[in-house]
Motif scaffolding. Structure first.
Motif, mmCIF file in Angstrom:
data_model
loop_
_atom_site.group_PDB
_atom_site.id
_atom_site.type_symbol
_atom_site.label_atom_id
_atom_site.label_comp_id
_atom_site.label_asym_id
_atom_site.label_seq_id
_atom_site.Cartn_x
_atom_site.Cartn_y
_atom_site.Cartn_z
ATOM 1 N N GLY A 187 7.699 -63.216 -47.392
ATOM 2 C CA GLY A 187 6.845 -64.008 -48.224
ATOM 3 C C GLY A 187 7.878 -65.108 -48.318
ATOM 4 N N HIS A 188 7.327 -65.980 -49.584
ATOM 5 C CA HIS A 188 7.874 -67.328 -50.162
ATOM 6 C C HIS A 188 9.237 -67.056 -50.409
ATOM 7 C CE1 HIS A 188 8.544 -71.244 -51.879
ATOM 8 N NE2 HIS A 188 8.681 -70.452 -53.043
ATOM 9 N N ILE A 189 10.091 -67.944 -49.885
ATOM 10 C CA ILE A 189 11.462 -67.801 -50.046
ATOM 11 C C ILE A 189 11.874 -68.298 -51.400
ATOM 12 C CG2 ILE A 189 13.790 -68.428 -49.182
ATOM 13 C CD1 ILE A 189 11.884 -66.739 -47.282
ATOM 14 N N GLN A 190 12.585 -67.430 -52.009
ATOM 15 C CA GLN A 190 13.222 -67.623 -53.531
ATOM 16 C C GLN A 190 14.566 -68.468 -53.368
ATOM 17 O OE1 GLN A 190 12.390 -65.030 -56.563
ATOM 18 N NE2 GLN A 190 11.745 -63.698 -54.915
ATOM 19 N N ILE A 191 15.593 -67.954 -52.558
ATOM 20 C CA ILE A 191 17.150 -68.330 -52.330
ATOM 21 C C ILE A 191 17.352 -68.220 -50.814
ATOM 22 C CG2 ILE A 191 19.337 -68.209 -53.010
ATOM 23 C CD1 ILE A 191 18.534 -67.141 -56.037
ATOM 24 N N ILE A 192 18.052 -69.014 -50.404
ATOM 25 C CA ILE A 192 18.430 -68.997 -49.025
ATOM 26 C C ILE A 192 20.104 -69.444 -49.377
ATOM 27 C CG2 ILE A 192 17.852 -71.505 -48.644
ATOM 28 C CD1 ILE A 192 17.615 -70.350 -45.738
ATOM 29 N N LYS A 193 21.083 -68.823 -48.761
ATOM 30 C CA LYS A 193 22.380 -68.867 -49.011
ATOM 31 C C LYS A 193 23.173 -68.855 -47.643
ATOM 32 C CE LYS A 193 24.649 -65.456 -50.716
ATOM 33 N NZ LYS A 193 25.051 -64.600 -52.044
ATOM 34 N N SER A 194 24.062 -69.823 -47.407
ATOM 35 C CA SER A 194 24.834 -70.059 -46.066
ATOM 36 C C SER A 194 26.264 -69.984 -46.347
ATOM 37 C CB SER A 194 24.307 -70.992 -45.305
ATOM 38 O OG SER A 194 25.176 -71.242 -44.231
ATOM 39 N N ILE A 195 27.049 -69.124 -45.783
ATOM 40 C CA ILE A 195 28.465 -69.072 -46.035
ATOM 41 C C ILE A 195 29.069 -69.399 -44.648
ATOM 42 C CG2 ILE A 195 30.524 -67.641 -46.458
ATOM 43 C CD1 ILE A 195 28.883 -66.304 -48.475
#
Length: 317
Positions: A187-195
């Motif tokens: 679905g629609h992305i709420q949060i994207i996190k990269s480390i």
């Protein structure tokens, strides 16, 4: 006996020759590399500029690739020439970086790979494009937006490709996440996190010419996040510090946290570190309305030992 009813016919039925599953990516890449449209092998003549960290990775790939002839290696440090010649063999000419004009005048040379320090990229790229060569460059293309634009405009002018080495797009896991997001799997992305935590600890000599942690490291995370989402941020905020005194002394950072807000409302978080004691650490998490996708950190050894104490993943010996 409960599962005998699920037996199927032999996999050899109606199969006359060996076929490869799409997951056999290395073999399929080999087949594509050695065969042109007419089934004949097509070899590309390449010049490699720079034998630092990135160059040392590219050179082994170039030497072993069946569709590449590594014609030249240009390196300013002459103490490396003997090692380069040993790796490449007698068919590769090792030259000083000052001999670039001579190398680029070779009509048989098709392409150049740029692995020199960041501040040299723009000038070398323009020189190669003006000589009519295709160019692959390690990031960044230029140190400013204006320099980057100038290089791509030259690429269009001479009708030769200029490719920036954002290699994470070709990681099967990352590309799978991008494809799944674009198909609406979560679905629609709420949060994207990269480390991204780098290893080994870079030398100070390298850090002084690297362009800084944003140009040298975070640029990969920005590329992946914007590529996955298909949009650019409208708000960006960063906080950084230098816990390592030697890095602080050269006016750079070793820890950065950046937050991003996108037109769609999606929020992004990037955490970058210059040195992880336990080794290279790269992860991506995409959280949507219908679920989550994640790329975990790859490990050289995924063996699991099960004993009376339970199961544990073994580290590389």
């Amino acid at each position: 006996m409960a599962t005998t009813v699920f037996k199927t016919e032999s996999p050899y039925v109606e199969r006359d020759s060996r076929t490869h599953h799409p997951s056999d990516v290395k073999y399929l890449e080999f087949l594509n590399a050695v065969a042109g449209g007419d089934g004949q092998r097509s070899v590309v003549s390449v010049a490699l500029f720079g034998m630092g960290r990135a160059g040392s990775i590219h050179i082994t790939n170039l030497v072993s690739h069946p569709a590449v002839n590594l014609s030249y290696v240009l390196e300013v440090d002459e103490t490396k020439w003997g090692q380069i010649q040993t790796i490449c063999g007698k068919d590769t000419q090792v030259k000083h970086s000052n001999d670039a004009k001579i190398v680029l005048a070779d009509p048989k040379l098709d392409a150049c790979i740029i692995c020199t320090p960041t501040f040299t990229h723009k000038d070398i790229i323009l020189q190669c494009l003006e000589a009519g060569k295709a160019v692959f460059s390690e990031k960044p293309i230029g140190e400013t937006p204006e320099d980057t634009k100038e290089c791509y405009l030259m690429s269009e002018k001479v009708n030769k490709p200029l490719f920036c080495g954002f290699q994470r797009r070709w990681d099967p896991t990352i590309s799978s996440i991008q494809s799944s997001v674009r198909k609406g799997a979560i679905g629609h992305i709420q949060i994207i996190k990269s480390i991204s935590r780098d290893s080994p600890l870079p030398s100070l000599d390298y850090l002084k010419i690297s362009g800084g942690i944003f140009h040298d490291c975070m640029v990969h995370d920005i590329d992946v996040i914007t590529w996955v989402l298909g949009e650019l941020p409208v708000q960006v905020h960063s906080m950084a510090n230098a816990q390592i005194p030697e890095i602080a002394a050269i006016d750079d950072f070793d820890n950065v946290v950046t937050t991003l807000k996108f037109p769609s409302g999606t929020l992004g978080i990037i955490n970058v570190n210059r040195f992880a004691l336990y080794g290279y650490d790269q992860r991506l998490e995409v959280f949507g309305m219908k679920g989550m996708l994640e790329a975990q950190n790859g490990r050289p050894n995924s063996t699991i030992l099960n004993t009376a104490d339970g199961g544990q993943t073994l580290c590389q010996e």
